[in-house]
Scaffold this motif. Structure first.
Motif, PDB file in Angstrom:
ATOM      1  N   VAL A   1     -45.251 -53.368 -80.819  1.00  0.00           N
ATOM      2  CA  VAL A   1     -44.217 -52.787 -79.960  1.00  0.00           C
ATOM      3  C   VAL A   1     -43.707 -51.541 -80.680  1.00  0.00           C
ATOM      4  O   VAL A   1     -43.075 -51.647 -81.734  1.00  0.00           O
ATOM      5  N   SER A   2     -43.994 -50.378 -80.126  1.00  0.00           N
ATOM      6  CA  SER A   2     -43.600 -49.121 -80.748  1.00  0.00           C
ATOM      7  C   SER A   2     -42.883 -48.260 -79.716  1.00  0.00           C
ATOM      8  O   SER A   2     -43.495 -47.826 -78.733  1.00  0.00           O
ATOM      9  N   LEU A   3     -41.571 -48.031 -79.916  1.00  0.00           N
ATOM     10  CA  LEU A   3     -40.791 -47.230 -78.972  1.00  0.00           C
ATOM     11  C   LEU A   3     -39.475 -46.805 -79.618  1.00  0.00           C
ATOM     12  O   LEU A   3     -38.990 -47.468 -80.539  1.00  0.00           O
ATOM     13  N   VAL A   4     -38.943 -45.709 -79.108  1.00  0.00           N
ATOM     14  CA  VAL A   4     -37.673 -45.090 -79.540  1.00  0.00           C
ATOM     15  C   VAL A   4     -37.500 -45.111 -81.061  1.00  0.00           C
ATOM     16  O   VAL A   4     -36.416 -45.400 -81.585  1.00  0.00           O
ATOM     17  N   GLY A   5     -38.576 -44.819 -81.773  1.00  0.00           N
ATOM     18  CA  GLY A   5     -38.478 -44.673 -83.214  1.00  0.00           C
ATOM     19  C   GLY A   5     -38.646 -45.928 -84.026  1.00  0.00           C
ATOM     20  O   GLY A   5     -38.683 -45.865 -85.256  1.00  0.00           O
ATOM     21  N   ALA A   6     -38.739 -47.082 -83.402  1.00  0.00           N
ATOM     22  CA  ALA A   6     -38.929 -48.344 -84.120  1.00  0.00           C
ATOM     23  C   ALA A   6     -40.309 -48.901 -83.815  1.00  0.00           C
ATOM     24  O   ALA A   6     -40.884 -48.636 -82.757  1.00  0.00           O
ATOM     25  N   LYS A   7     -40.815 -49.700 -84.766  1.00  0.00           N
ATOM     26  CA  LYS A   7     -42.150 -50.250 -84.596  1.00  0.00           C
ATOM     27  C   LYS A   7     -42.203 -51.670 -85.142  1.00  0.00           C
ATOM     28  O   LYS A   7     -41.857 -51.920 -86.291  1.00  0.00           O
ATOM     29  N   LEU A   8     -42.658 -52.600 -84.277  1.00  0.00           N
ATOM     30  CA  LEU A   8     -42.814 -53.998 -84.665  1.00  0.00           C
ATOM     31  C   LEU A   8     -44.294 -54.354 -84.588  1.00  0.00           C
ATOM     32  O   LEU A   8     -44.939 -54.128 -83.562  1.00  0.00           O
ATOM     33  N   THR A   9     -44.836 -54.895 -85.680  1.00  0.00           N
ATOM     34  CA  THR A   9     -46.218 -55.362 -85.694  1.00  0.00           C
ATOM     35  C   THR A   9     -46.244 -56.791 -86.217  1.00  0.00           C
ATOM     36  O   THR A   9     -45.335 -57.229 -86.933  1.00  0.00           O
TER      37      THR A   9
ATOM     38  N   LEU B   1     -44.543 -60.673 -89.670  1.00  0.00           N
ATOM     39  CA  LEU B   1     -44.020 -59.575 -88.861  1.00  0.00           C
ATOM     40  C   LEU B   1     -43.547 -58.454 -89.768  1.00  0.00           C
ATOM     41  O   LEU B   1     -43.090 -58.690 -90.879  1.00  0.00           O
ATOM     42  N   GLN B   2     -43.644 -57.235 -89.265  1.00  0.00           N
ATOM     43  CA  GLN B   2     -43.072 -56.084 -89.955  1.00  0.00           C
ATOM     44  C   GLN B   2     -42.337 -55.222 -88.947  1.00  0.00           C
ATOM     45  O   GLN B   2     -42.874 -54.897 -87.876  1.00  0.00           O
ATOM     46  N   LEU B   3     -41.098 -54.860 -89.281  1.00  0.00           N
ATOM     47  CA  LEU B   3     -40.259 -54.046 -88.413  1.00  0.00           C
ATOM     48  C   LEU B   3     -39.870 -52.781 -89.169  1.00  0.00           C
ATOM     49  O   LEU B   3     -39.258 -52.845 -90.236  1.00  0.00           O
ATOM     50  N   VAL B   4     -40.204 -51.634 -88.590  1.00  0.00           N
ATOM     51  CA  VAL B   4     -39.934 -50.341 -89.214  1.00  0.00           C
ATOM     52  C   VAL B   4     -38.975 -49.546 -88.328  1.00  0.00           C
ATOM     53  O   VAL B   4     -39.169 -49.464 -87.113  1.00  0.00           O
ATOM     54  N   GLY B   5     -37.921 -48.983 -88.954  1.00  0.00           N
ATOM     55  CA  GLY B   5     -37.005 -48.104 -88.230  1.00  0.00           C
ATOM     56  C   GLY B   5     -35.902 -48.796 -87.472  1.00  0.00           C
ATOM     57  O   GLY B   5     -35.202 -48.164 -86.679  1.00  0.00           O
ATOM     58  N   ALA B   6     -35.693 -50.105 -87.704  1.00  0.00           N
ATOM     59  CA  ALA B   6     -34.700 -50.852 -86.940  1.00  0.00           C
ATOM     60  C   ALA B   6     -33.272 -50.388 -87.252  1.00  0.00           C
ATOM     61  O   ALA B   6     -32.449 -50.204 -86.344  1.00  0.00           O
ATOM     62  N   ASN B   7     -32.954 -50.206 -88.532  1.00  0.00           N
ATOM     63  CA  ASN B   7     -31.588 -49.823 -88.898  1.00  0.00           C
ATOM     64  C   ASN B   7     -31.239 -48.429 -88.365  1.00  0.00           C
ATOM     65  O   ASN B   7     -30.119 -48.193 -87.904  1.00  0.00           O
ATOM     66  N   LYS B   8     -32.184 -47.505 -88.445  1.00  0.00           N
ATOM     67  CA  LYS B   8     -31.933 -46.171 -87.912  1.00  0.00           C
ATOM     68  C   LYS B   8     -31.705 -46.227 -86.410  1.00  0.00           C
ATOM     69  O   LYS B   8     -30.828 -45.531 -85.868  1.00  0.00           O
ATOM     70  N   LEU B   9     -32.477 -47.063 -85.713  1.00  0.00           N
ATOM     71  CA  LEU B   9     -32.303 -47.203 -84.269  1.00  0.00           C
ATOM     72  C   LEU B   9     -30.927 -47.781 -83.949  1.00  0.00           C
ATOM     73  O   LEU B   9     -30.255 -47.315 -83.012  1.00  0.00           O
TER      74      LEU B   9
END
Length: 507
Positions: free
Chosen positions: A409-417, A444-452
């Motif tokens: 799931v990759s959208l609005v600057g965040a990415k979950l794989t 799971l890996q979540l990137v950019g969640a805090n910035k979002l």
């Protein structure tokens, strides 16, 4: 209507099917005898007059009738005249009228109805070769189509603008081989330069109207079909159990559709386009599988409520699944996958909720690919079993394993794989409120969640208190990764019912 089209297509394809000729001879009488056998096998009652004059066999006043599985409904088709001409080289040419009338009629909710449909063609050229046990049909046509001619309800003919339907193929060329034995094995291929479809309606009880115009370019199809000798329209389960099989792939190079109309007094219109796609399907008594894909799709919608069009696009959209459909004590494999790749929206649509452009507007992608095993407890081709299931609280099957090959799931600057692998204990459904108990793990890996989250707070879309709760949950379920604003998580379900997050017990 879909049942009618399926049944009528079976009759029509008996006239416009079958592949390159064999070396044996076939006579006009051989072809006509097989037509009668095939149509009778498909559930039609065939009535016709025949006469021979030299190398020409003429069939006149041919009527095809079928009682459909639906209550008090039937299908009829009329062929005033056709000829089967022996060419002197072991092949037979078939000539059909340019217009063939078809009728579907029935009664439902106390109202009798009938629809007259015209099957039309221009320049149809059809040649049969082979032998009585293996006939090959090669055919071409300038056009071939179906048009709704008339609808009658309670003996009253409805105005022509109430409903109009027209479908047409252009520059059709095909080949099909029919091998006749205990079952009927059919191999088919065809191409067409275009498929156009038009639908219009005007509801006489209100002001709702609609019109759909569309076209697909450069079509191709190839497939195989096995039709069992024991065919019973009223018993689809027995039909599949007796050996019915189908497998086919339909492709096209480009497509477009335009829709316009009114609803509740408000006008709307929509247009869509794509740069090709495919539709694959296969099914038999054991399994059902579909594989759909569309490329470079664009969609624009305009309504009376919005002063601007809603425009979206995506580079690729796909859906693929394969499921067992027959009740069995065996545990059987299944698969499911879908994707929406590089999804974008117009800036006008973004500005509704993000006028300052605070959110990244990179293309979004959502993808899931799974495989697993299950035990099927219902015969899905048995109408009575499906109806009984709908009225009960019983589960249609048991899930025994599930493997997540890909989650993105990759959208609005965040990415979950992520990925995962689980088995399920169907004897223990108390732990999770009626669901089978899982054993396994997912990473799971979540990137950019805090910035979002920070961005959503600055936009006023998320309250500080809600953001705090979300961050606490992420802290409980994940650990920081090596890269900035990266969270990693491993969730484990143990055999003794525990749930662990990164080695820490949370249940």
């Amino acid at each position: 209507m879909s049942v009618f089209l399926r049944r009528s297509s079976g009759a029509v394809l008996a006239y416009a099917v079958i592949s390159q000729g064999a070396f044996a001879d076939v006579t006009a009488q051989d072809v006509w005898n097989d037509w009668q056998s095939y149509l009778s096998q498909m559930g039609y009652t065939v009535e016709a007059q025949q006469s021979a004059n030299g190398n020409v066999l003429s069939i006149t006043d041919m009527n095809l009738n079928m009682v459909l599985p639906e209550e008090d409904s039937s299908f009829k088709m009329q062929v005033p005249q056709m000829t089967l001409t022996e060419n002197g080289d072991g092949t037979v040419s078939i000539s059909l009228p340019e217009t063939l009338p078809m009728t579907v009629s029935g009664e439902g909710e106390g109202e009798a109805f009938s629809a007259k449909i015209l099957y039309t063609h221009k320049g149809l050229n059809m040649v049969v070769s082979g032998s009585p046990d293996e006939m090959t049909y090669d055919y071409t046509a300038d056009t071939l189509g179906i048009t709704l001619d008339e609808i009658t309800a309670n003996d009253e003919t409805l105005p022509s603008d109430v409903l109009g339907v027209a479908v047409q193929l252009a520059n059709l060329a095909g080949s099909s081989r029919m091998k006749i034995g205990e079952n009927r094995d059919i191999d088919q291929t065809f191409t067409a330069s275009a498929l156009s479809y038009d639908l219009a309606f005007d509801d006489p009880e209100n002001d709702d109207t609609g019109k759909i115009d569309g076209k697909l370019e450069q079509l191709a199809f190839e497939g195989t079909n096995v039709i069992p000798s024991n065919f019973d329209v009223s018993d689809p389960l027995a039909f599949y159990q007796n050996g019915f099989e189908f497998s086919g792939l339909f492709t096209y190079a480009s497509g477009k559709t335009a829709i316009a109309g009114t609803s509740d007094g408000e006008s709307f219109d929509m247009s869509s386009s794509s740069e090709g796609g495919r539709f694959g399907a296969s099914f038999d008594a054991q399994r059902l599988a579909y594989d759909l894909e569309q490329n470079s799709t664009k969609l624009a919608v305009t309504t009376a409520d919005l002063p601007f069009p809603i425009e979206i696009a995506m580079a690729n959209a796909g859906l693929k699944f394969e499921f067992p459909v027959q009740k069995s004590e065996e545990i059987q494999p299944f698969g499911f996958a879908f994707n929406l790749t590089d999804f974008t929206m117009s800036d006008v649509l973004w500005s509704i909720f993000d006028p300052a452009g605070a959110l990244p507007r990179d293309p979004a992608t959502i993808a899931l690919d799974t495989a697993g095993t299950a035990k099927i407890l219902t015969d899905f081709f048995d109408p009575e079993a499906v109806e009984s299931l709908a009225l009960s609280e019983d589960a249609p099957g048991e899930l025994h394993s599930l493997k997540i090959n890909e989650l993105l799931v990759s959208l609005v600057g965040a990415k979950l794989t992520g990925e995962g692998d689980f088995t399920f204990d169907n004897t223990n459904t108390q732990e999770l409120g009626g669901l089978p108990t899982p054993v396994g793990s997912t990473t799971l890996q979540l990137v950019g969640a805090n910035k979002l989250i920070d961005t959503l707070i600055s936009m006023g879309l998320v309250a500080e208190s809600d953001a705090l709760g979300a961050r606490m949950m992420m802290g409980l379920m994940a650990v920081p990764g090596e890269e900035p604003d990266t969270l990693n998580s491993k969730i484990e379900f143990t055999e003794d019912g525990q749930i662990l997050a990164n080695g820490q017990r949370i249940k």
